[in-house]
Scaffold this active site. Structure first.
Site, PDB file in Angstrom:
ATOM      1  N   ASP A 162      36.638  46.845  38.211  1.00  0.00           N
ATOM      2  CA  ASP A 162      36.008  45.512  38.398  1.00  0.00           C
ATOM      3  C   ASP A 162      35.126  45.288  39.409  1.00  0.00           C
ATOM      4  OD1 ASP A 162      37.830  44.934  36.295  1.00  0.00           O
ATOM      5  OD2 ASP A 162      39.292  43.952  37.845  1.00  0.00           O
TER       6      ASP A 162
HETATM    7  N1  URA Z   1      43.022  47.091  37.147  1.00  0.00           N
HETATM    8  C1  URA Z   1      42.310  46.026  37.631  1.00  0.00           C
HETATM    9  O1  URA Z   1      42.852  44.929  37.483  1.00  0.00           O
HETATM   10  N2  URA Z   1      41.153  45.990  38.062  1.00  0.00           N
HETATM   11  C2  URA Z   1      40.502  47.290  38.260  1.00  0.00           C
HETATM   12  O2  URA Z   1      39.258  47.403  38.566  1.00  0.00           O
HETATM   13  C3  URA Z   1      41.177  48.466  38.091  1.00  0.00           C
HETATM   14  C4  URA Z   1      42.114  48.378  37.411  1.00  0.00           C
END
Ligand code: URA
Length: 252
Positions: A116
């Protein structure tokens, strides 16, 4: 955005001018001039035509008798900072590919999976579509390890629930994950944890904690398969992955 896997050329022949540009001898225009001057030889024979097809893995290509080395695949381990997106291009945001220096930039590099925008940590950048496919395939269950700060006190009940596998709020089922409580702070009701999961659903870690009424306030990936994030690699920096690390990743 087209699939990165489609970008990969699986040919064992390529144009000589492309080869010369890819080994870093110059732009297509510059290598054309070198070719014209007869400074390039393939298997001992001077070649002036850049359109000539060569087997890039087997041909002996020299520039002024200096042997050139062709590298097909590139692997970089990046410590992704926040506010950078896991994509090859974007209209608005900086991408992980924008973090590469001009020297290391290649058009065919892409991130293996996504973190993310507000997640930090380990991201593999490569042009090896086959390895990326192996690492991301849901059938392979490649481990991903995260460190997170959580708003809320993580409990042994949560550990058990995570160990069983359960349904997210959306109803989607997640496989068992190994949750470890690193510390809890009763005063401000926060926890630090590490979590190993074996799949990569959208926002998976955040949604797993949402399902137990807690919120991830900071997330960092520290391992993917056997590949670990270096403690001394600053945020936004990257390094080449070693041959041993690649071998180990491939073995799984
Ligand atoms: N899980 C999440 O919620 N975000 C990420 O970036 C990776 C795994």
């Amino acid at each position: 955005m087209c699939s990165p896997f489609l970008k990969q050329e699986r040919k064992d022949k390529m144009r000589l001018d492309k080869y010369l540009a890819e080994v870093g001898l110059g732009s297509r225009k510059e290598v054309k001039a070198l070719l014209k001057k007869g400074q390039i030889a393939v298997d001992g024979i001077p070649i002036k035509d850049g359109k000539q097809q060569i087997n890039e893995l087997q041909a002996t290509v020299t520039y002024f008798e200096e042997l050139l080395h062709y590298q097909k695949f590139y692997y970089y381990l990046l410590n992704k900072p926040q506010n950078v997106i896991s994509a090859t291009e974007d209209k608005w945001d900086r991408t992980v590919i924008d973090l590469l220096s001009e020297e290391d930039y290649r058009q065919d590099l892409f991130p293996v999976g996504r973190l993310d925008k507000d997640t930090e940590g380990l991201l593999l950048l490569t042009n090896d579509g086959e390895l990326a496919h192996e690492l991301l395939s849901p059938k392979k269950h490649v481990e991903k390890e995260y460190y997170a700060k959580i708003a809320g006190i993580v409990t042994t009940d949560d550990i058990e629930k995570f160990a069983q596998g359960f349904a997210l709020r959306s109803g989607e089922l997640v496989r068992p994950g190994e949750l470890t409580i690193l510390s809890t702070n009763a005063e401000d009701e926060t926890s630090e944890i590490s979590l190993v999961i074996h799949e990569g659903k959208f926002h998976q870690v955040k949604r797993m904690f949402e399902a137990v009424d807690k919120k991830v306030t900071f997330l960092k990936r520290i391992r993917m398969g056997t590949l670990k994030l270096d403690k001394n690699l600053p945020l936004g920096s990257y390094r080449m992955v070693t041959e041993e690390e690649i071998e180990s990743l491939k073995k799984g």
